[in-house]
Design a protein around this motif. Structure first.
Motif, PDB file in Angstrom:
ATOM      1  N   PHE A  21      27.802  30.672  82.098  1.00 35.52           N
ATOM      2  CA  PHE A  21      28.104  29.645  83.090  1.00 35.52           C
ATOM      3  C   PHE A  21      29.170  30.120  84.080  1.00 35.52           C
ATOM      4  O   PHE A  21      29.154  29.720  85.254  1.00 35.52           O
ATOM      5  N   ALA A  22      30.073  30.988  83.639  1.00 31.73           N
ATOM      6  CA  ALA A  22      31.072  31.531  84.558  1.00 31.73           C
ATOM      7  C   ALA A  22      30.399  32.361  85.639  1.00 31.73           C
ATOM      8  O   ALA A  22      30.793  32.321  86.818  1.00 31.73           O
ATOM      9  N   GLN A  23      29.358  33.115  85.255  1.00 33.01           N
ATOM     10  CA  GLN A  23      28.618  33.903  86.240  1.00 33.01           C
ATOM     11  C   GLN A  23      27.970  33.003  87.288  1.00 33.01           C
ATOM     12  O   GLN A  23      27.947  33.343  88.479  1.00 33.01           O
ATOM     13  N   ILE A  24      27.440  31.871  86.849  1.00 30.65           N
ATOM     14  CA  ILE A  24      26.798  30.949  87.783  1.00 30.65           C
ATOM     15  C   ILE A  24      27.810  30.454  88.807  1.00 30.65           C
ATOM     16  O   ILE A  24      27.537  30.426  90.019  1.00 30.65           O
ATOM     17  N   VAL A  25      28.989  30.077  88.331  1.00 34.45           N
ATOM     18  CA  VAL A  25      30.026  29.570  89.236  1.00 34.45           C
ATOM     19  C   VAL A  25      30.476  30.667  90.207  1.00 34.45           C
ATOM     20  O   VAL A  25      30.554  30.442  91.415  1.00 34.45           O
ATOM     21  N   VAL A  30      30.571  34.720  95.485  1.00 37.19           N
ATOM     22  CA  VAL A  30      30.436  36.155  95.768  1.00 37.19           C
ATOM     23  C   VAL A  30      29.154  36.668  95.137  1.00 37.19           C
ATOM     24  O   VAL A  30      28.597  36.045  94.234  1.00 37.19           O
ATOM     25  N   GLU A  31      28.716  37.806  95.610  1.00 35.20           N
ATOM     26  CA  GLU A  31      27.518  38.419  95.035  1.00 35.20           C
ATOM     27  C   GLU A  31      27.909  39.204  93.790  1.00 35.20           C
ATOM     28  O   GLU A  31      28.837  40.016  93.813  1.00 35.20           O
ATOM     29  N   LEU A  32      27.191  38.955  92.717  1.00 32.30           N
ATOM     30  CA  LEU A  32      27.495  39.641  91.464  1.00 32.30           C
ATOM     31  C   LEU A  32      27.164  41.127  91.598  1.00 32.30           C
ATOM     32  O   LEU A  32      26.154  41.496  92.216  1.00 32.30           O
ATOM     33  N   PRO A  33      27.998  41.995  91.022  1.00 31.49           N
ATOM     34  CA  PRO A  33      27.801  43.449  91.197  1.00 31.49           C
ATOM     35  C   PRO A  33      26.730  44.048  90.294  1.00 31.49           C
ATOM     36  O   PRO A  33      26.806  45.211  89.927  1.00 31.49           O
ATOM     37  N   TYR A  34      25.750  43.251  89.906  1.00 24.81           N
ATOM     38  CA  TYR A  34      24.668  43.767  89.075  1.00 24.81           C
ATOM     39  C   TYR A  34      23.433  42.910  89.308  1.00 24.81           C
ATOM     40  O   TYR A  34      23.502  41.843  89.932  1.00 24.81           O
ATOM     41  N   ASN A  35      22.309  43.367  88.826  1.00 24.86           N
ATOM     42  CA  ASN A  35      21.040  42.688  89.041  1.00 24.86           C
ATOM     43  C   ASN A  35      21.089  41.256  88.515  1.00 24.86           C
ATOM     44  O   ASN A  35      21.658  40.984  87.456  1.00 24.86           O
ATOM     45  N   TYR A  36      20.467  40.339  89.262  1.00 24.75           N
ATOM     46  CA  TYR A  36      20.471  38.913  88.903  1.00 24.75           C
ATOM     47  C   TYR A  36      19.963  38.681  87.485  1.00 24.75           C
ATOM     48  O   TYR A  36      20.520  37.878  86.739  1.00 24.75           O
ATOM     49  N   TRP A  37      18.926  39.394  87.100  1.00 24.02           N
ATOM     50  CA  TRP A  37      18.331  39.162  85.784  1.00 24.02           C
ATOM     51  C   TRP A  37      19.266  39.534  84.645  1.00 24.02           C
ATOM     52  O   TRP A  37      19.194  38.961  83.555  1.00 24.02           O
ATOM     53  N   LEU A  38      20.183  40.454  84.900  1.00 21.29           N
ATOM     54  CA  LEU A  38      21.142  40.825  83.863  1.00 21.29           C
ATOM     55  C   LEU A  38      22.096  39.680  83.539  1.00 21.29           C
ATOM     56  O   LEU A  38      22.628  39.604  82.431  1.00 21.29           O
ATOM     57  N   SER A  39      22.267  38.772  84.494  1.00 23.43           N
ATOM     58  CA  SER A  39      23.189  37.655  84.268  1.00 23.43           C
ATOM     59  C   SER A  39      22.652  36.685  83.216  1.00 23.43           C
ATOM     60  O   SER A  39      23.402  35.849  82.690  1.00 23.43           O
ATOM     61  N   TRP A  40      21.361  36.809  82.909  1.00 24.14           N
ATOM     62  CA  TRP A  40      20.767  35.927  81.905  1.00 24.14           C
ATOM     63  C   TRP A  40      20.922  36.465  80.485  1.00 24.14           C
ATOM     64  O   TRP A  40      20.617  35.761  79.515  1.00 24.14           O
TER      65      TRP A  40
END
Length: 284
Positions: A21-25, A30-40
């Motif tokens: 959930f912290a990644q979502i916020v 800002v743009e996360l420094p890694y692929n979106y799918w990795l955030s899951w």
């Protein structure tokens, strides 16, 4: 699964959900420094731990089901069950927080204002005092020692409409998951009934406690009042038994109430004022 392993699993699962959930916020700004799918990955890991612990709980129930513990009802008056282990196990769709055999009940007084029915759109929310369960006394179901008692969390408005329920699950539910177990159950009381059995009363009314940790109580002792704190869409009593004092590591134990049994969802039952004890001087 041992207590130590359940404790570690609960902490790791909680940490993974917080990271997810912290990644979502952060992703909103800002743009996360890694692929979106990795955030899951943290969410998948948390769900994987949930599946493993659920499988362990199911195996225990199938191979060595615990015997029901008979106790007095925690309330008096006329009530009906909502989520009940008489209909399904786990009753709340999860074994977490020892909710395997938990029950939710709402007040249905024979006289006086009825409990408001759910609506589609309006009102979005209702005041707690519109519900007859709000402020109803909660009683000790057996002789016990108070292990935990807190009543500092607020009683929020009911979530009586579709919009309110969606907000409850998609916004509040996420926030309380991050806040930990005490934010989910809200104000609550834990009683040590002896012989490895503990009783939990959740969603207690703010400022209503009549006991504190260490107190010895008899059956029928007034503990506090029903509220609408924590993960609750309307004032109701959430009651459960478990095999330890810690919600995050304990396992659920089935119960049966003297004179009532285990009411099924939708079933209405009445508990006489003297059902738990001959007299209730604490009510005065």
């Amino acid at each position: 699964m041992s207590v130590d392993r359940r404790k570690i699993a609960a902490k790791v699962q909680y940490a993974l959900w917080v990271v997810f959930f912290a990644q979502i916020v952060v992703g909103f700004f800002v743009e996360l420094p890694y692929n979106y799918w990795l955030s899951w990955l943290p969410a998948l890991g948390a769900m994987g731990i949930g599946l493993v612990t659920a499988r362990s709980a199911r195996h225990r129930i199938e191979t060595a089901p615990p015997a029901p513990v008979a106790v007095a009802p925690p309330v008096t008056g006329r009530w009906s069950a909502v989520n009940s282990p008489a209909d399904k196990v786990p009753s709340h769709g999860t074994h977490s927080l020892a909710q395997t055999y938990a029950i939710d009940i709402v007040a249905e007084p024979a006289e006086g204002p009825e409990r408001p029915a759910p609506v589609w759109f309006w009102p979005v929310a209702r005041r707690n005092r519109d519900y007859p369960a709000f402020g109803a006394p909660l009683y000790a179901v057996a002789g016990a020692t108070v292990v935990h008692a807190e009543d500092g969390q607020r009683d929020h408005l009911s979530r009586s409409s579709l919009a309110g329920v969606l907000y409850f699950w998609l916004v509040e539910g996420v926030g309380r998951t991050i806040g930990g177990s005490r934010r989910v159950v809200g104000n609550h009381i834990v009683l040590d009934l002896g012989e490895g059995t503990y009783a939990v009363y959740a969603h207690v009314q703010r400022g209503s406690l009549r006991v504190r940790p260490g107190d010895e109580v008899e059956p029928g002792h007034l503990l506090g009042h029903c509220g609408n704190s924590g993960n609750s869409t309307q004032p109701h009593v959430h009651f459960q038994l478990m095999d330890g004092p810690d919600l995050e590591t304990a396992r659920g134990i089935p119960f049966t109430w003297h004179g009532v049994g285990v009411p099924a969802a939708g079933a209405t039952f009445t508990v006489d004022a003297d059902a738990s004890a001959p007299a209730r001087p604490q009510d005065a």
